[in-house]
Write a protein that holds these residues in place. Structure first.
Motif, PDB file in Angstrom:
ATOM      1  N   PRO A 130      55.924 -12.567  71.698  1.00  0.00           N
ATOM      2  CA  PRO A 130      54.760 -13.090  70.979  1.00  0.00           C
ATOM      3  C   PRO A 130      53.672 -13.520  71.956  1.00  0.00           C
ATOM      4  CG  PRO A 130      56.790 -14.073  70.151  1.00  0.00           C
ATOM      5  CD  PRO A 130      57.142 -13.304  71.393  1.00  0.00           C
ATOM      6  N   PRO A 131      52.410 -13.406  71.565  1.00  0.00           N
ATOM      7  CA  PRO A 131      51.333 -13.821  72.460  1.00  0.00           C
ATOM      8  C   PRO A 131      51.370 -15.333  72.692  1.00  0.00           C
ATOM      9  CG  PRO A 131      50.465 -13.219  70.310  1.00  0.00           C
ATOM     10  CD  PRO A 131      51.915 -12.889  70.294  1.00  0.00           C
ATOM     11  N   LYS A 132      50.842 -15.761  73.836  1.00  0.00           N
ATOM     12  CA  LYS A 132      50.776 -17.180  74.161  1.00  0.00           C
ATOM     13  C   LYS A 132      49.792 -17.850  73.205  1.00  0.00           C
ATOM     14  CE  LYS A 132      50.013 -20.266  78.042  1.00  0.00           C
ATOM     15  NZ  LYS A 132      49.713 -20.364  79.455  1.00  0.00           N
ATOM     16  N   TYR A 133      50.172 -19.018  72.681  1.00  0.00           N
ATOM     17  CA  TYR A 133      49.306 -19.728  71.747  1.00  0.00           C
ATOM     18  C   TYR A 133      48.720 -20.972  72.392  1.00  0.00           C
ATOM     19  CZ  TYR A 133      53.318 -22.831  71.055  1.00  0.00           C
ATOM     20  OH  TYR A 133      54.354 -23.701  71.255  1.00  0.00           O
ATOM     21  N   SER A 134      47.667 -21.493  71.767  1.00  0.00           N
ATOM     22  CA  SER A 134      47.015 -22.702  72.278  1.00  0.00           C
ATOM     23  C   SER A 134      46.829 -23.702  71.140  1.00  0.00           C
ATOM     24  CB  SER A 134      45.657 -22.360  72.903  1.00  0.00           C
ATOM     25  OG  SER A 134      44.783 -21.857  71.917  1.00  0.00           O
ATOM     26  N   VAL A 135      46.595 -24.959  71.529  1.00  0.00           N
ATOM     27  CA  VAL A 135      46.378 -26.045  70.579  1.00  0.00           C
ATOM     28  C   VAL A 135      45.046 -26.697  70.918  1.00  0.00           C
ATOM     29  CG1 VAL A 135      47.248 -28.292  69.805  1.00  0.00           C
ATOM     30  CG2 VAL A 135      48.862 -26.442  70.322  1.00  0.00           C
ATOM     31  N   GLN A 136      44.173 -26.831  69.910  1.00  0.00           N
ATOM     32  CA  GLN A 136      42.862 -27.446  70.113  1.00  0.00           C
ATOM     33  C   GLN A 136      42.554 -28.422  68.992  1.00  0.00           C
ATOM     34  OE1 GLN A 136      40.836 -27.179  72.734  1.00  0.00           O
ATOM     35  NE2 GLN A 136      42.392 -25.912  73.684  1.00  0.00           N
ATOM     36  N   PRO A 137      42.134 -29.602  69.241  1.00  0.00           N
ATOM     37  CA  PRO A 137      42.097 -30.267  70.536  1.00  0.00           C
ATOM     38  C   PRO A 137      43.527 -30.650  70.962  1.00  0.00           C
ATOM     39  CG  PRO A 137      41.482 -31.825  68.826  1.00  0.00           C
ATOM     40  CD  PRO A 137      41.675 -30.489  68.152  1.00  0.00           C
ATOM     41  N   THR A 138      43.678 -31.064  72.191  1.00  0.00           N
ATOM     42  CA  THR A 138      44.998 -31.443  72.701  1.00  0.00           C
ATOM     43  C   THR A 138      45.252 -32.942  72.564  1.00  0.00           C
ATOM     44  OG1 THR A 138      44.110 -31.637  74.934  1.00  0.00           O
ATOM     45  CG2 THR A 138      45.084 -29.510  74.314  1.00  0.00           C
ATOM     46  N   THR A 139      44.265 -33.678  72.091  1.00  0.00           N
ATOM     47  CA  THR A 139      44.391 -35.111  71.825  1.00  0.00           C
ATOM     48  C   THR A 139      43.793 -35.388  70.456  1.00  0.00           C
ATOM     49  OG1 THR A 139      44.172 -35.615  74.182  1.00  0.00           O
ATOM     50  CG2 THR A 139      43.773 -37.415  72.652  1.00  0.00           C
ATOM     51  N   ALA A 140      44.533 -36.140  69.616  1.00  0.00           N
ATOM     52  CA  ALA A 140      44.045 -36.405  68.254  1.00  0.00           C
ATOM     53  C   ALA A 140      44.693 -37.663  67.690  1.00  0.00           C
ATOM     54  CB  ALA A 140      44.352 -35.219  67.353  1.00  0.00           C
ATOM     55  N   ARG A 141      44.119 -38.141  66.607  1.00  0.00           N
ATOM     56  CA  ARG A 141      44.660 -39.277  65.848  1.00  0.00           C
ATOM     57  C   ARG A 141      45.278 -38.741  64.556  1.00  0.00           C
ATOM     58  NH1 ARG A 141      39.640 -41.640  67.746  1.00  0.00           N
ATOM     59  NH2 ARG A 141      40.151 -43.475  68.997  1.00  0.00           N
TER      60      ARG A 141
ATOM     61  N   TYR B 281      54.879  -6.850  63.696  1.00  0.00           N
ATOM     62  CA  TYR B 281      55.427  -7.908  62.853  1.00  0.00           C
ATOM     63  C   TYR B 281      55.358  -7.572  61.369  1.00  0.00           C
ATOM     64  CZ  TYR B 281      55.617 -10.895  66.944  1.00  0.00           C
ATOM     65  OH  TYR B 281      55.918 -11.420  68.177  1.00  0.00           O
ATOM     66  N   GLY B 282      54.474  -6.682  60.985  1.00  0.00           N
ATOM     67  CA  GLY B 282      54.375  -6.285  59.589  1.00  0.00           C
ATOM     68  C   GLY B 282      53.177  -6.902  58.885  1.00  0.00           C
ATOM     69  N   MET B 283      52.864  -6.349  57.733  1.00  0.00           N
ATOM     70  CA  MET B 283      51.685  -6.770  56.982  1.00  0.00           C
ATOM     71  C   MET B 283      51.822  -8.178  56.394  1.00  0.00           C
ATOM     72  SD  MET B 283      49.691  -4.318  57.505  1.00  0.00           S
ATOM     73  CE  MET B 283      48.383  -4.760  56.396  1.00  0.00           C
ATOM     74  N   ASP B 284      53.039  -8.625  56.130  1.00  0.00           N
ATOM     75  CA  ASP B 284      53.263  -9.944  55.540  1.00  0.00           C
ATOM     76  C   ASP B 284      53.784 -10.940  56.564  1.00  0.00           C
ATOM     77  OD1 ASP B 284      52.500  -9.067  52.977  1.00  0.00           O
ATOM     78  OD2 ASP B 284      54.508  -8.249  52.632  1.00  0.00           O
TER      79      ASP B 284
ATOM     80  N   ASN C  26      48.911 -11.830  61.851  1.00  0.00           N
ATOM     81  CA  ASN C  26      48.694 -10.392  61.684  1.00  0.00           C
ATOM     82  C   ASN C  26      49.810  -9.572  62.341  1.00  0.00           C
ATOM     83  OD1 ASN C  26      48.037  -9.877  64.438  1.00  0.00           O
ATOM     84  ND2 ASN C  26      45.882 -10.319  64.066  1.00  0.00           N
ATOM     85  N   ASN C  27      49.796  -8.301  62.126  1.00  0.00           N
ATOM     86  CA  ASN C  27      50.814  -7.387  62.642  1.00  0.00           C
ATOM     87  C   ASN C  27      50.948  -7.457  64.162  1.00  0.00           C
ATOM     88  OD1 ASN C  27      52.722  -5.154  62.312  1.00  0.00           O
ATOM     89  ND2 ASN C  27      51.140  -3.896  63.256  1.00  0.00           N
ATOM     90  N   ASP C  28      49.873  -7.808  64.855  1.00  0.00           N
ATOM     91  CA  ASP C  28      49.878  -7.876  66.321  1.00  0.00           C
ATOM     92  C   ASP C  28      50.146  -9.280  66.849  1.00  0.00           C
ATOM     93  OD1 ASP C  28      49.364  -5.140  66.677  1.00  0.00           O
ATOM     94  OD2 ASP C  28      47.230  -5.466  66.351  1.00  0.00           O
TER      95      ASP C  28
END
Length: 152
Positions: free
Chosen positions: A31-42, A60-63, A86-88
């Motif tokens: 799987p592609p590398k994912y990110s989280v934004q923002p990295t600080t929150a309440r 991965y398929g259409m669903d 998505n499929n990719d």
């Protein structure tokens, strides 16, 4: 000349039923590398977890779905939901930081839902072949965790 080449490809792919970048023995595909934004929150603030399309062919398929979870500093899961992917492998999933989440370091994970994607080869294995208690059979897997700092 380019038009002729394009027509040849279309004709060949149509005759074969389909064409793929990797018709036989595709390379490993994680799987592609994912990110989280923002990295600080309440608690109550909005977080977006996202990933670009993979550069390989995960199919991965259409669903396809992504499962996003948040664990607190003690390792207790405090949030778990699925969203479209998505499929990719590309996705953008938005959620609100759960109310009552204590200040400190939390962790966010995002994994393809309903797939045993994590093995030594990166091969995309469909869980239907390897059902276990929770339906997931992983081997040699370290699930990536992206830190999220929770402020008071």
């Amino acid at each position: 000349m380019a038009v002729v080449q394009c027509l040849v490809v279309v004709a060949v792919c149509g005759a074969l039923g389909s064409c793929s970048r990797y018709p036989v023995n595709p390379p490993p595909c994680f799987p592609p590398k994912y990110s989280v934004q923002p990295t600080t929150a309440r608690p109550g603030e909005t977080i977006t977890v996202s990933a670009p399309d993979a550069t390989c062919n995960p199919s991965y398929g259409m669903d396809a779905r992504i499962e996003v979870s948040v664990t607190d500093a003690a390792g207790t899961e405090v949030f778990k939901k699925t969203g479209p992917m998505n499929n990719d492998g590309g996705f953008a999933f938005t959620f609100k930081v759960p109310a009552g989440l204590k200040p400190g370091r939390a962790g966010v994970t995002a994994v393809p839902y309903g797939l045993d994607w994590c093995d030594d080869t990166g091969k995309n294995n469909r869980l239907s072949r390897q059902k276990t208690g929770d339906g997931i059979a992983r081997t040699s897997c370290v699930i990536p965790v992206v830190p999220l700092t929770i402020r008071p």
